[in-house]
Design a protein around this motif. Structure first.
Motif, PDB file in Angstrom:
ATOM      1  N   ALA A  49      45.294  26.014  32.058  1.00  0.00           N
ATOM      2  CA  ALA A  49      44.071  25.252  32.015  1.00  0.00           C
ATOM      3  C   ALA A  49      44.653  23.744  31.575  1.00  0.00           C
ATOM      4  O   ALA A  49      44.129  22.873  32.028  1.00  0.00           O
ATOM      5  CB  ALA A  49      43.325  25.682  30.854  1.00  0.00           C
ATOM      6  N   LEU A 278      38.821  31.768  36.921  1.00  0.00           N
ATOM      7  CA  LEU A 278      39.898  30.661  36.512  1.00  0.00           C
ATOM      8  C   LEU A 278      40.076  29.910  37.473  1.00  0.00           C
ATOM      9  O   LEU A 278      40.476  28.758  37.330  1.00  0.00           O
ATOM     10  CB  LEU A 278      41.127  31.057  35.757  1.00  0.00           C
ATOM     11  N   LEU A 282      39.694  25.921  37.687  1.00  0.00           N
ATOM     12  CA  LEU A 282      40.643  24.784  37.756  1.00  0.00           C
ATOM     13  C   LEU A 282      40.488  24.026  39.002  1.00  0.00           C
ATOM     14  O   LEU A 282      41.173  23.096  39.320  1.00  0.00           O
ATOM     15  CB  LEU A 282      42.083  25.687  37.778  1.00  0.00           C
TER      16      LEU A 282
END
Length: 385
Positions: A49, A278, A282
């Protein structure tokens, strides 16, 4: 127009972070690249992240065996925090031997509390690599829950102590109204039973057969008391036998030693497939636009990879964008047909260059650059376009 190569690998566990893998691959390719390190919710999720544009916030929290440790979470200006359980409560935070009966998730709760107080409106909780089997009791305690025995005394931390749980007092629980909690995990185990947190994952954390039985009893008591005293949809008891129902029986409740249960029961979290969620967080969809090739990978491409690990998630996302995918890895046990079925056209392993696994680990960076050059010769014959 110059087309780029999107380099989106997970870590090579024990040798390179995902960001280091992406950097080494890019250096070896010799063509324009965009680096997007990824993770599936386990170890390295915060690092991915941060590499994707989040800020890193480091605070001191309680480690799995009670010692104070520095732990980080990722913060985005849009009020989103990414909290990785392994940062605070992971096996890598153990100062010595595992302590399966007393290890706690308390530090993960402290990370969550800090993010809430900072103003987070969405908290993504990555579960994986935990040292504890406490059903998320420590996490709940850090957020203000009191776990009390029959005499009204606070229980000590750890899964074994839960056998004496009589009441849960949530009157001092942190106000999380208005905060969205998402658990990023591909673990589908329930809390209890032969496929539950204690039976499946306890031995990986040092639990003996007797320890597993103790932990199972503690988790069952936690779920039963949560149901009986607070309507938290945990488990029910018939003739003294706890049965996984409601939240305790939900896929993912057994993740990270039962922390999934606490996230569902106390935080009303939603469990989402780790890598898919995720990748969205992202911005994979934007980065893959205009790419001529996607390179993904992880330390070992094996049967476990096919069960929702990062490279397969990347391959599926790239396929939706119509971009071919190849992989790099330390070693591979999957055949070409299995890889192609998963959407990966080819895989390049460090062991193709160096048969000694120890050297592959210690010299992973330089070897990966050489491997990337070989990949470029095969897959990018025109070089920069």
């Amino acid at each position: 127009m110059v087309q780029h190569v999107l380099v989106a690998p997970d870590k090579f566990k024990g040798s390179l972070t995902a960001a280091e893998v992406a950097s080494r691959v890019s250096a070896g390719l010799g063509v324009p690249t965009v680096e997007l390190p990824v993770a599936d919710g386990g170890d390295g999720t915060v690092d991915a992240a941060v590499a994707g544009g989040f800020s890193r916030i480091t605070i001191e929290v309680t480690g799995p065996t009670g010692e104070r440790v520095p732990a980080s979470y990722a913060w985005h200006a849009a009020d989103t925090a990414v909290v990785e359980l392994a940062e605070a409560s992971g096996l890598r935070r153990l100062p010595g031997e595992p302590e399966p009966l007393t290890a706690t998730s308390y530090g993960t709760g402290e990370l969550i509390a800090d993010a809430v107080r900072r103003g987070a409106k969405r908290i993504v909780l990555g579960l994986g690599g935990s040292a504890c089997t406490d059903g998320g009791a420590g996490l709940a305690q850090a957020l203000g829950a009191r776990l009390l025995d029959a005499d009204g005394h606070d229980l000590p931390r750890g899964g074994a102590a839960l056998r004496k749980l009589a009441r849960i007092d949530l009157s001092g629980f942190l106000d999380v109204a208005g905060v969205e909690f998402v658990v990023a995990s591909d673990v589908d185990n329930p809390l209890l039973g032969p496929h539950g947190a204690a039976a499946v994952y306890g031995p990986q954390k040092g639990a003996t057969a007797d320890d597993v039985a103790t932990l199972e009893a503690g988790l069952a008591r936690l779920a039963a008391v949560a149901t009986a005293t607070h309507g938290l949809m945990g488990a029910v008891e018939h003739d003294g036998v706890p049965r996984a129902m409601g939240v305790a029986g939900a896929p993912g409740a057994g993740a990270a030693g039962g922390v999934g249960f606490a996230a569902l029961a106390f935080l009303h979290a939603e469990i989402r497939p780790g890598i898919d969620y995720l990748l969205d967080l992202l911005g994979f969809g934007e980065h893959v636009k205009g790419a001529r090739l996607v390179i993904t990978g992880e330390g070992s491409l094996d049967e476990q990879s096919l069960r929702g690990k990062a490279p397969i998630g990347v391959a599926q996302a790239a396929a939706r964008a119509g971009v071919p995918v190849v992989a790099v890895c330390g070693r591979r046990t999957l055949g070409d047909a299995e890889l192609k079925a998963a959407g990966i056209e080819a895989a390049y392993a460090l062991t193709d260059l160096e048969p000694d696994p120890a050297r592959c680990m210690s010299e992973a960076g330089p070897l990966l650059e050489r491997l990337a050059a070989r990949l470029a010769a095969d897959q990018l014959p025109g070089g920069a376009e």
